[in-house]
Motif scaffolding. Structure first.
Motif, PDB file in Angstrom:
ATOM      1  N   ALA A   1     -16.410   6.237   3.903  1.00 52.95           N
ATOM      2  CA  ALA A   1     -15.010   6.169   4.329  1.00 52.95           C
ATOM      3  C   ALA A   1     -14.518   7.520   4.826  1.00 52.95           C
ATOM      4  CB  ALA A   1     -14.144   5.678   3.174  1.00 52.95           C
ATOM      5  N   MET A   2     -14.870   8.585   4.118  1.00 54.16           N
ATOM      6  CA  MET A   2     -14.454   9.919   4.538  1.00 54.16           C
ATOM      7  C   MET A   2     -15.083  10.307   5.869  1.00 54.16           C
ATOM      8  SD  MET A   2     -14.496  11.946   0.863  1.00 54.16           S
ATOM      9  CE  MET A   2     -14.019  13.508   1.606  1.00 54.16           C
ATOM     10  N   ASP A   3     -16.327   9.924   6.084  1.00 55.64           N
ATOM     11  CA  ASP A   3     -16.995  10.227   7.353  1.00 55.64           C
ATOM     12  C   ASP A   3     -16.328   9.520   8.526  1.00 55.64           C
ATOM     13  OD1 ASP A   3     -18.762  11.796   5.973  1.00 55.64           O
ATOM     14  OD2 ASP A   3     -20.351  10.286   5.887  1.00 55.64           O
ATOM     15  N   ASP A   4     -15.745   8.328   8.272  1.00 54.91           N
ATOM     16  CA  ASP A   4     -15.098   7.556   9.344  1.00 54.91           C
ATOM     17  C   ASP A   4     -13.579   7.687   9.328  1.00 54.91           C
ATOM     18  OD1 ASP A   4     -17.532   6.639  10.276  1.00 54.91           O
ATOM     19  OD2 ASP A   4     -17.527   4.861   8.985  1.00 54.91           O
ATOM     20  N   ASN A   5     -13.067   8.703   8.576  1.00 54.32           N
ATOM     21  CA  ASN A   5     -11.615   8.966   8.522  1.00 54.32           C
ATOM     22  C   ASN A   5     -10.821   7.776   7.995  1.00 54.32           C
ATOM     23  OD1 ASN A   5     -11.849  11.616   9.601  1.00 54.32           O
ATOM     24  ND2 ASN A   5     -12.008  10.760  11.660  1.00 54.32           N
ATOM     25  N   ILE A   6     -11.388   7.080   7.020  1.00 55.26           N
ATOM     26  CA  ILE A   6     -10.688   5.968   6.360  1.00 55.26           C
ATOM     27  C   ILE A   6     -10.163   6.466   5.017  1.00 55.26           C
ATOM     28  CG2 ILE A   6     -10.925   3.658   5.367  1.00 55.26           C
ATOM     29  CD1 ILE A   6     -13.190   3.162   7.365  1.00 55.26           C
ATOM     30  N   VAL A   7      -8.895   6.236   4.758  1.00 53.71           N
ATOM     31  CA  VAL A   7      -8.265   6.652   3.500  1.00 53.71           C
ATOM     32  C   VAL A   7      -8.266   5.469   2.544  1.00 53.71           C
ATOM     33  CG1 VAL A   7      -6.170   7.515   2.387  1.00 53.71           C
ATOM     34  CG2 VAL A   7      -6.817   8.347   4.657  1.00 53.71           C
ATOM     35  N   ILE A   8      -8.884   5.632   1.370  1.00 47.30           N
ATOM     36  CA  ILE A   8      -8.893   4.579   0.348  1.00 47.30           C
ATOM     37  C   ILE A   8      -7.835   4.909  -0.699  1.00 47.30           C
ATOM     38  CG2 ILE A   8     -10.237   3.412  -1.431  1.00 47.30           C
ATOM     39  CD1 ILE A   8     -12.741   4.017   0.108  1.00 47.30           C
ATOM     40  N   VAL A   9      -6.917   3.976  -0.889  1.00 44.89           N
ATOM     41  CA  VAL A   9      -5.868   4.137  -1.901  1.00 44.89           C
ATOM     42  C   VAL A   9      -6.135   3.148  -3.019  1.00 44.89           C
ATOM     43  CG1 VAL A   9      -3.399   4.038  -2.384  1.00 44.89           C
ATOM     44  CG2 VAL A   9      -4.196   4.883  -0.175  1.00 44.89           C
ATOM     45  N   CYS A  10      -6.226   3.662  -4.224  1.00 48.58           N
ATOM     46  CA  CYS A  10      -6.502   2.824  -5.385  1.00 48.58           C
ATOM     47  C   CYS A  10      -5.196   2.245  -5.920  1.00 48.58           C
ATOM     48  CB  CYS A  10      -7.190   3.670  -6.448  1.00 48.58           C
ATOM     49  SG  CYS A  10      -7.695   2.722  -7.873  1.00 48.58           S
ATOM     50  N   LEU A  11      -5.117   0.935  -5.998  1.00 48.66           N
ATOM     51  CA  LEU A  11      -3.903   0.279  -6.476  1.00 48.66           C
ATOM     52  C   LEU A  11      -3.724   0.512  -7.973  1.00 48.66           C
ATOM     53  CD1 LEU A  11      -4.259  -3.111  -4.587  1.00 48.66           C
ATOM     54  CD2 LEU A  11      -2.813  -1.181  -3.964  1.00 48.66           C
ATOM     55  N   PRO A  12      -2.501   0.548  -8.442  1.00 51.33           N
ATOM     56  CA  PRO A  12      -2.259   0.714  -9.880  1.00 51.33           C
ATOM     57  C   PRO A  12      -2.851  -0.448 -10.670  1.00 51.33           C
ATOM     58  CG  PRO A  12      -0.251   1.115  -8.635  1.00 51.33           C
ATOM     59  CD  PRO A  12      -1.246   0.539  -7.669  1.00 51.33           C
ATOM     60  N   PRO A  13      -3.306  -0.212 -11.889  1.00 52.65           N
ATOM     61  CA  PRO A  13      -3.894  -1.291 -12.690  1.00 52.65           C
ATOM     62  C   PRO A  13      -2.870  -2.336 -13.101  1.00 52.65           C
ATOM     63  CG  PRO A  13      -3.656   0.708 -14.000  1.00 52.65           C
ATOM     64  CD  PRO A  13      -3.320   1.080 -12.604  1.00 52.65           C
ATOM     65  N   ASN A  14      -3.325  -3.575 -13.261  1.00 53.66           N
ATOM     66  CA  ASN A  14      -2.499  -4.700 -13.731  1.00 53.66           C
ATOM     67  C   ASN A  14      -1.354  -5.022 -12.783  1.00 53.66           C
ATOM     68  OD1 ASN A  14      -4.073  -4.741 -16.147  1.00 53.66           O
ATOM     69  ND2 ASN A  14      -2.793  -3.107 -16.976  1.00 53.66           N
ATOM     70  N   THR A  15      -1.542  -4.781 -11.484  1.00 51.75           N
ATOM     71  CA  THR A  15      -0.484  -5.085 -10.521  1.00 51.75           C
ATOM     72  C   THR A  15      -0.988  -5.912  -9.348  1.00 51.75           C
ATOM     73  OG1 THR A  15      -0.888  -3.004  -9.347  1.00 51.75           O
ATOM     74  CG2 THR A  15       0.814  -2.977 -11.055  1.00 51.75           C
ATOM     75  N   SER A  16      -2.202  -6.461  -9.441  1.00 52.14           N
ATOM     76  CA  SER A  16      -2.774  -7.183  -8.300  1.00 52.14           C
ATOM     77  C   SER A  16      -1.928  -8.395  -7.926  1.00 52.14           C
ATOM     78  CB  SER A  16      -4.208  -7.616  -8.602  1.00 52.14           C
ATOM     79  OG  SER A  16      -4.246  -8.472  -9.715  1.00 52.14           O
ATOM     80  N   HIS A  17      -1.238  -9.004  -8.901  1.00 54.08           N
ATOM     81  CA  HIS A  17      -0.395 -10.166  -8.619  1.00 54.08           C
ATOM     82  C   HIS A  17       0.782  -9.805  -7.718  1.00 54.08           C
ATOM     83  CE1 HIS A  17       1.680  -8.102 -11.876  1.00 54.08           C
ATOM     84  NE2 HIS A  17       2.776  -8.750 -11.523  1.00 54.08           N
ATOM     85  N   ALA A  18       1.082  -8.501  -7.614  1.00 49.47           N
ATOM     86  CA  ALA A  18       2.247  -8.069  -6.847  1.00 49.47           C
ATOM     87  C   ALA A  18       1.890  -7.247  -5.619  1.00 49.47           C
ATOM     88  CB  ALA A  18       3.186  -7.249  -7.740  1.00 49.47           C
ATOM     89  N   VAL A  19       0.763  -6.509  -5.669  1.00 48.90           N
ATOM     90  CA  VAL A  19       0.486  -5.551  -4.596  1.00 48.90           C
ATOM     91  C   VAL A  19      -0.781  -5.856  -3.796  1.00 48.90           C
ATOM     92  CG1 VAL A  19       1.710  -3.685  -5.763  1.00 48.90           C
ATOM     93  CG2 VAL A  19      -0.718  -4.003  -6.211  1.00 48.90           C
ATOM     94  N   GLN A  20      -1.521  -6.899  -4.135  1.00 44.02           N
ATOM     95  CA  GLN A  20      -2.679  -7.274  -3.329  1.00 44.02           C
ATOM     96  C   GLN A  20      -2.276  -8.394  -2.365  1.00 44.02           C
ATOM     97  OE1 GLN A  20      -6.277  -8.213  -5.392  1.00 44.02           O
ATOM     98  NE2 GLN A  20      -6.693  -6.090  -5.957  1.00 44.02           N
ATOM     99  N   PRO A  21      -2.349  -8.139  -1.042  1.00 43.20           N
ATOM    100  CA  PRO A  21      -1.913  -9.143  -0.063  1.00 43.20           C
ATOM    101  C   PRO A  21      -2.610 -10.499  -0.203  1.00 43.20           C
ATOM    102  CG  PRO A  21      -2.220  -7.019   0.999  1.00 43.20           C
ATOM    103  CD  PRO A  21      -2.742  -6.876  -0.401  1.00 43.20           C
ATOM    104  N   LEU A  22      -3.906 -10.505  -0.533  1.00 41.54           N
ATOM    105  CA  LEU A  22      -4.615 -11.780  -0.678  1.00 41.54           C
ATOM    106  C   LEU A  22      -4.048 -12.588  -1.841  1.00 41.54           C
ATOM    107  CD1 LEU A  22      -8.336 -10.755  -0.073  1.00 41.54           C
ATOM    108  CD2 LEU A  22      -6.887 -12.114   1.419  1.00 41.54           C
TER     109      LEU A  22
END
Length: 219
Positions: A19-40
């Motif tokens: 990801a760093m080689d291709d200039n992609i920024v990975i942001v780690c979502l906060p724990p226990n919040t997938s029901h609110a912050v994961q688009p899928l």
């Protein structure tokens, strides 16, 4: 920018380095919040499950079969794909506040409310029932083998997460070094835990085989 949860199986040294080689920024979502912050989770899975259920029901009526074979799965999946609505994915990103950026989009889902606070001990009322179930199982079930007990203990053990803080950006040199050390440690531990296998081979020469045959004939 790529966002997903920080489960250890998703974050590896190779992934972050690529990801760093291709200039992609990975942001780690906060724990226990997938029901609110994961688009899928928010905008896609519910509609996909409803469509898939309809497809399976229709297939069962047509074939009069209940179990889905692997050979049939691709055909049914091809029926699902054209019915997917891209709007659901777009709405998922909008509802989570990822795009367009909205810092207050999920406040009501992940922040404690003063009018409706969470219970102090959500699992409290269920504890006596669980204790009773365990007591009954101890009486009617035979004792588990040591390897089965070890597997059950590992089942409830959660894997560690790699991020140190909520919402951590994982594509930086500090995290990359940390992941590299973790990967090297895993490889070392894997080598240590591998049991040694001793293979014993017994070779028979023509003379020894002849002697054994002669002894059997005499007896």
């Amino acid at each position: 920018m790529l966002t997903y949860d920080g489960h250890s199986s998703h974050i590896t040294y190779g992934t972050v380095k690529a990801a760093m080689d291709d200039n992609i920024v990975i942001v780690c979502l906060p724990p226990n919040t997938s029901h609110a912050v994961q688009p899928l989770d928010v905008g896609v899975f519910r509609s996909v499950k409803a469509l898939w259920k309809t497809i399976l029901t229709d297939w069962q009526k047509e074939s009069r079969l209940m179990n889905l074979d692997k050979s049939v799965f691709p055909t049914l999946l091809s029926r699902l794909w054209p019915k997917l609505n891209p709007t659901h994915a777009i709405n998922g990103f909008r509802a989570t506040g990822l795009y367009p950026l909205n810092k207050n989009a999920v406040n009501d889902k992940i922040l404690a409310s003063t009018t409706n606070p969470p219970p102090n001990n959500p699992q409290g009322p269920r504890k006596p029932t669980r204790t009773l179930q365990n007591a009954i199982l101890e009486v009617i079930q035979p004792p588990a083998k040591p390897d089965a007990q070890a597997a059950m203990q590992n089942k409830g053990r959660k894997r560690t997460r790699v991020q140190a803080e909520q919402g951590e950006v994982l594509t930086n040199e500090e995290v990359l070094k940390r992941l590299q050390v973790e990967e090297e440690n895993r490889k070392k531990n894997k080598k240590k835990s591998k049991p040694g296998i001793t293979i014993t081979r017994k070779f028979f020469t023509p003379s020894s085989t002849k002697k054994a045959t002669t002894a059997q004939e005499k007896s």
